[in-house]
Design a protein around this motif. Structure first.
Motif, mmCIF file in Angstrom:
data_model
loop_
_atom_site.group_PDB
_atom_site.id
_atom_site.type_symbol
_atom_site.label_atom_id
_atom_site.label_comp_id
_atom_site.label_asym_id
_atom_site.label_seq_id
_atom_site.Cartn_x
_atom_site.Cartn_y
_atom_site.Cartn_z
ATOM 1 N N LEU A 31 0.862 -1.179 0.000
ATOM 2 C CA LEU A 31 0.000 0.000 0.000
ATOM 3 C C LEU A 31 0.901 1.233 0.000
ATOM 4 C CD1 LEU A 31 -2.798 -1.058 2.513
ATOM 5 C CD2 LEU A 31 -3.091 -0.561 0.080
ATOM 6 N N VAL A 32 0.469 2.266 -0.700
ATOM 7 C CA VAL A 32 1.310 3.436 -0.924
ATOM 8 C C VAL A 32 1.743 4.093 0.388
ATOM 9 C CG1 VAL A 32 -0.630 5.062 -1.184
ATOM 10 C CG2 VAL A 32 1.558 5.566 -2.273
ATOM 11 N N VAL A 33 3.014 4.472 0.412
ATOM 12 C CA VAL A 33 3.610 5.238 1.507
ATOM 13 C C VAL A 33 3.919 6.615 0.935
ATOM 14 C CG1 VAL A 33 5.583 5.434 3.069
ATOM 15 C CG2 VAL A 33 4.564 3.187 2.617
ATOM 16 N N ILE A 34 3.269 7.620 1.465
ATOM 17 C CA ILE A 34 3.429 8.984 0.956
ATOM 18 C C ILE A 34 4.681 9.607 1.580
ATOM 19 C CG2 ILE A 34 2.371 11.262 0.724
ATOM 20 C CD1 ILE A 34 0.771 9.085 -0.713
ATOM 21 N N ASN A 35 5.662 9.925 0.730
ATOM 22 C CA ASN A 35 6.932 10.468 1.206
ATOM 23 C C ASN A 35 7.134 11.940 0.909
ATOM 24 O OD1 ASN A 35 8.140 7.988 2.232
ATOM 25 N ND2 ASN A 35 8.060 7.321 0.115
ATOM 26 N N SER A 36 6.291 12.535 0.072
ATOM 27 C CA SER A 36 6.481 13.941 -0.285
ATOM 28 C C SER A 36 5.149 14.555 -0.699
ATOM 29 C CB SER A 36 7.475 14.076 -1.438
ATOM 30 O OG SER A 36 6.915 13.543 -2.628
ATOM 31 N N LYS A 37 5.128 15.871 -0.709
ATOM 32 C CA LYS A 37 3.934 16.565 -1.171
ATOM 33 C C LYS A 37 3.692 16.269 -2.651
ATOM 34 C CE LYS A 37 1.554 20.932 -1.489
ATOM 35 N NZ LYS A 37 1.548 22.367 -1.231
ATOM 36 N N GLY A 87 -14.604 6.397 -6.225
ATOM 37 C CA GLY A 87 -15.219 6.569 -4.913
ATOM 38 C C GLY A 87 -14.342 7.445 -4.046
ATOM 39 N N PRO A 88 -14.849 7.807 -2.888
ATOM 40 C CA PRO A 88 -14.116 8.754 -2.056
ATOM 41 C C PRO A 88 -13.014 8.132 -1.200
ATOM 42 C CG PRO A 88 -16.203 8.232 -1.034
ATOM 43 C CD PRO A 88 -16.175 7.505 -2.353
ATOM 44 N N ASN A 89 -13.089 6.845 -0.898
ATOM 45 C CA ASN A 89 -12.150 6.263 0.062
ATOM 46 C C ASN A 89 -11.239 5.210 -0.558
ATOM 47 O OD1 ASN A 89 -13.148 7.790 2.247
ATOM 48 N ND2 ASN A 89 -14.829 6.356 2.501
ATOM 49 N N PHE A 90 -9.930 5.431 -0.369
ATOM 50 C CA PHE A 90 -8.900 4.512 -0.827
ATOM 51 C C PHE A 90 -7.977 4.226 0.350
ATOM 52 C CE2 PHE A 90 -10.367 6.131 -4.770
ATOM 53 C CZ PHE A 90 -9.997 5.228 -5.758
ATOM 54 N N TYR A 91 -7.600 2.971 0.500
ATOM 55 C CA TYR A 91 -6.601 2.652 1.505
ATOM 56 C C TYR A 91 -5.237 3.103 1.027
ATOM 57 C CZ TYR A 91 -9.783 -0.446 4.071
ATOM 58 O OH TYR A 91 -10.811 -0.962 4.813
ATOM 59 N N ILE A 92 -4.481 3.716 1.946
ATOM 60 C CA ILE A 92 -3.062 3.970 1.743
ATOM 61 C C ILE A 92 -2.359 3.157 2.827
ATOM 62 C CG2 ILE A 92 -3.403 6.230 0.681
ATOM 63 C CD1 ILE A 92 -2.584 7.504 3.366
ATOM 64 N N GLY A 93 -1.057 3.162 2.840
ATOM 65 C CA GLY A 93 -0.319 2.305 3.758
ATOM 66 C C GLY A 93 -0.084 2.893 5.129
ATOM 67 N N ALA A 138 5.390 16.527 9.078
ATOM 68 C CA ALA A 138 5.727 16.449 7.658
ATOM 69 C C ALA A 138 4.565 15.925 6.823
ATOM 70 C CB ALA A 138 6.943 15.542 7.458
ATOM 71 N N ALA A 139 3.424 15.725 7.450
ATOM 72 C CA ALA A 139 2.282 15.138 6.747
ATOM 73 C C ALA A 139 1.777 16.057 5.647
ATOM 74 C CB ALA A 139 1.153 14.852 7.728
ATOM 75 N N PRO A 140 1.667 15.545 4.421
ATOM 76 C CA PRO A 140 1.235 16.393 3.302
ATOM 77 C C PRO A 140 -0.262 16.680 3.316
ATOM 78 C CG PRO A 140 1.668 14.183 2.537
ATOM 79 C CD PRO A 140 2.063 14.228 3.982
ATOM 80 N N GLU A 141 -1.023 16.009 4.147
ATOM 81 C CA GLU A 141 -2.468 16.224 4.088
ATOM 82 C C GLU A 141 -2.897 17.557 4.655
ATOM 83 O OE1 GLU A 141 -2.338 14.611 8.275
ATOM 84 O OE2 GLU A 141 -1.148 14.533 6.490
ATOM 85 N N THR A 142 -1.988 18.237 5.355
ATOM 86 C CA THR A 142 -2.361 19.507 5.946
ATOM 87 C C THR A 142 -2.714 20.545 4.887
ATOM 88 O OG1 THR A 142 -0.036 20.126 6.073
ATOM 89 C CG2 THR A 142 -1.023 19.160 8.060
ATOM 90 N N THR A 143 -2.138 20.431 3.698
ATOM 91 C CA THR A 143 -2.452 21.396 2.649
ATOM 92 C C THR A 143 -3.548 20.884 1.710
ATOM 93 O OG1 THR A 143 -0.650 20.527 1.306
ATOM 94 C CG2 THR A 143 -0.178 22.469 2.650
ATOM 95 N N LEU A 144 -3.624 19.570 1.528
ATOM 96 C CA LEU A 144 -4.629 19.022 0.619
ATOM 97 C C LEU A 144 -5.887 18.592 1.364
ATOM 98 C CD1 LEU A 144 -2.285 16.944 -1.676
ATOM 99 C CD2 LEU A 144 -3.422 19.081 -2.227
#
Length: 172
Positions: A95-101, A117-123, A144-150
């Motif tokens: 499952l995807v690991v988000i490392n950058s914006k 759909g609206p929900n996808f599993y990430i890692g 460092a979480a990129p979700e703060t902007t998106l």
């Protein structure tokens, strides 16, 4: 000769050489193919960005999307969290690991284009409340979480959702 005939011919020849090279590379004795290479027989290759003197091709399985040096699979079916982890692993990925914006933006855009759909599993998961960890065992860094902007990550119940798998692209 018409220019489009030349371009189509050149593309066909280029594709043939890449296919032959990829097949030869993946079937070399002595090299152990990766789990991703073992799981797929059809590949899509594109020119790798030059890094120093190295030039080559970066390949992803057919149906996967390449971004930088990784391949991403956006599922078209839903599964539980555990099944999603196993499914990605069975394809030689995780499952995807988000490392950058930039990676977050790419994954978000691919999900939006899929209109599944609206929900996808990430890692990212928490075995204990508030103790988040990526599937590759790297700790989650809140600052460092990129979700703060998106603002598009959610802590959803582990029911049946789509998934995003990630693996390193094969370089030839």
């Amino acid at each position: 000769m018409k220019p489009w005939v030349f371009l189509v011919s050149a593309l066909a020849i280029k594709t043939a050489f890449v296919t032959i090279y990829l097949v030869a590379l993946l079937s070399q004795k002595g090299d152990q193919p990766t789990a991703l290479q073992q799981a797929f027989t059809e590949w899509r290759c594109s020119s790798a960005e030059p890094q120093g003197k190295e030039r080559g091709w970066m390949c992803c399985p057919k149906g996967w999307k390449r971004f930088q040096k990784k391949c991403y699979y956006i599922s078209d079916d839903t599964m539980s969290w555990a099944e999603s982890v196993q499914n990605c692993t069975g394809m030689g990925s995780h499952l995807v690991v988000i490392n950058s914006k930039a990676e977050q933006v790419f994954v978000s855009e691919e999900i939006q284009q899929s209109s599944r759909g609206p929900n996808f599993y990430i890692g990212l998961s928490a075995e204990k409340v508030g103790q988040w960890q990526w599937v590759d065992r790297t700790p989650f860094n809140v600052s460092a979480a990129p979700e703060t902007t998106l603002n598009n990550w959610n802590d959803v119940r582990c029911e049946h959702h789509y998934r995003v798998c990630e693996a390193a692209a094969v370089t030839v």
